[in-house]
Design an enzyme around this catalytic site. Structure first.
Site, mmCIF file in Angstrom:
data_model
loop_
_atom_site.group_PDB
_atom_site.id
_atom_site.type_symbol
_atom_site.label_atom_id
_atom_site.label_comp_id
_atom_site.label_asym_id
_atom_site.label_seq_id
_atom_site.Cartn_x
_atom_site.Cartn_y
_atom_site.Cartn_z
ATOM 1 N N ASP A 127 0.810 -1.232 0.000
ATOM 2 C CA ASP A 127 0.000 0.000 0.000
ATOM 3 C C ASP A 127 0.840 1.279 0.000
ATOM 4 O O ASP A 127 0.315 2.348 -0.296
ATOM 5 C CB ASP A 127 -0.909 0.032 1.243
ATOM 6 C CG ASP A 127 -1.990 -1.031 1.207
ATOM 7 O OD1 ASP A 127 -2.103 -1.722 0.181
ATOM 8 O OD2 ASP A 127 -2.725 -1.158 2.199
ATOM 9 N N HIS A 271 -5.462 -10.284 -4.183
ATOM 10 C CA HIS A 271 -4.160 -10.740 -3.683
ATOM 11 C C HIS A 271 -3.134 -11.050 -4.769
ATOM 12 O O HIS A 271 -1.967 -11.279 -4.453
ATOM 13 C CB HIS A 271 -4.360 -11.950 -2.757
ATOM 14 C CG HIS A 271 -5.060 -11.560 -1.488
ATOM 15 N ND1 HIS A 271 -6.428 -11.476 -1.421
ATOM 16 C CD2 HIS A 271 -4.595 -11.177 -0.281
ATOM 17 C CE1 HIS A 271 -6.774 -11.078 -0.203
ATOM 18 N NE2 HIS A 271 -5.685 -10.892 0.505
ATOM 19 N N ARG A 274 -0.207 -9.021 -4.454
ATOM 20 C CA ARG A 274 0.735 -9.286 -3.366
ATOM 21 C C ARG A 274 1.561 -10.545 -3.579
ATOM 22 O O ARG A 274 2.540 -10.765 -2.873
ATOM 23 C CB ARG A 274 -0.059 -9.446 -2.061
ATOM 24 C CG ARG A 274 -0.141 -8.191 -1.314
ATOM 25 C CD ARG A 274 -0.895 -8.221 -0.049
ATOM 26 N NE ARG A 274 -1.062 -9.433 0.674
ATOM 27 C CZ ARG A 274 -1.977 -9.576 1.640
ATOM 28 N NH1 ARG A 274 -2.783 -8.570 1.929
ATOM 29 N NH2 ARG A 274 -2.088 -10.680 2.303
#
Ligand code: F6P
EC number: 2.7.1.90
Length: 341
Positions: A127, A271, A274
């Site tokens: 983030d 996700h 990530r």
């Protein structure tokens, strides 16, 4: 000297690169011993401690995730959390910790440091919302993934002349949305820092159709309509009090389709942003953070976080870095206004 390493919060690409560089420099240059605490603060609470040496960090530089596991456990919410952590550290003769985490994990580290635990923080998060550092590792990788997705969505959006809404991560800050949106040539970018006007969004979408282009709307998961409630699928809170976001993208596509009379679809990247291998930049930054964190331990300079400022890695008091979340500056967002609509 024995040093414990833990990774807490949402994982991000580059965690393993930090672990590797901390251990490599700590062992080779300073003769330290290391252990890993499994699953963030959970391992510290439960005494789940594993050996960590040069052979355990071999080959992990390009690997996503974290070999130590992670969790969103908040030890300060657990009865006797501090005492249990102290017992774990004493039982394994750990003199200091390297804590790799985002705002929540480092917030706990700030408090534990005040309570006398020797530790050094390393900021991570896709983030990019940790204060005091120009950037966190993981962010560059996430922006790359989101930008590639937007590039791909342009061609399918144009084939069908429909709006494609892309929901990216970013709970309190729109760094990923802004960077990937600009890099991917989005027509609308919606971020949590600036509640949006759905009428204006639809006008921007229509003006795109008028010149025969298919609109791409990039929205951060934490973005909200003006005077609106956050759109939530799931109201459950984690131990840091965060709700599970996701839903704004679907809501936007429905509103846009209804109000413009043209088809709209949503892609939620979730996700995927990530997972997988870190970008070269994130490997480089994570490696530097690790080297400097172990130097801070060597110097006995505890209660600090390593941070990137311009090209230098500096040490800041953890309390300063965790006092506020780093938000997108309105003037930065406004720079790109010419591309909206
Ligand atoms: O904090 C990083 C982050 O990826 C946020 O962007 C996102 O809101 C959150 O984690 C998702 O958390 P979880 O992995 O627990 O679903």
């Amino acid at each position: 000297m024995k040093v414990g390493v833990l990774t807490g919060g949402g994982d991000c690409p580059g965690l393993n690169a930090v672990i590797r560089s901390v251990v490599r420099k700590g062992v080779q240059q300073y003769g330290f011993e290391f252990v890993g605490l499994r699953d963030g603060w959970l391992g510290a609470l439960q005494g789940n401690v594993v050996p960590l040496d040069i052979s355990s960090v071999r080959g992990i530089l390009p690997r996503g995730g974290t070999i130590l596991g992670s969790s969103r456990t908040n030890p300060l919410k657990h009865e006797d959390g501090l005492r249990r952590i102290q017992e774990t550290l004493a039982a394994h003769e750990v003199d200091a910790l390297v804590v790799i985490g985002g705002e929540d994990t480092l917030g706990v580290a700030t408090e534990l440091s005040r309570q006398g635990i020797n530790l050094v923080g390393v900021p991570k998060t896709i983030d990019n919302d940790v204060s005091g550092t120009d950037v966190t590792f993981g962010f560059n990788t996430a922006v790359g993934i989101a930008t590639e997705a937007i590039d791909r969505l342009h061609t399918t959006a144009e084939s069908h002349m429909r709006t494609l809404v892309v929901e990216v991560m970013g709970r309190h800050s729109g760094w990923i949305a802004l960077h990937a949106g600009v890099a991917g040539g989005a027509n609308v970018i919606l971020i949590p820092e600036r509640p949006f006007d759905i009428d204006q969004v639809c006008e921007q979408v229509k003006s795109r159709f008028k010149i025969n282009y298919a609109p791409i709307v990039v929205v951060a998961e934490g973005a909200v309509p003006q005077e609106g409630q956050m759109i939530l699928k799931d109201q459950t809170l984690d131990e840091f009090g965060h709700v599970r976001l996701s839903g704004i993208g679907e809501w936007l596509a429905q509103e846009i389709a209804q109000r413009t009379g043209k088809d709209a679809r949503t892609t939620v990247l979730g996700h995927i942003q990530r997972g997988g291998t870190p970008s070269p930049f994130d490997r480089w930054l994570a490696t530097r953070f690790g080297l400097h964190a172990v130097d801070a331990v060597k110097d006995g300079d505890y209660g600090v976080m390593v941070a990137l400022q311009a090209t230098q890695i500096v040490r800041l008091p953890l309390a300063e870095a965790t006092a506020t979340t780093k938000k997108v500056d309105p003037s930065l967002y406004d720079e790109f206004e010419v591309f909206f609509g």
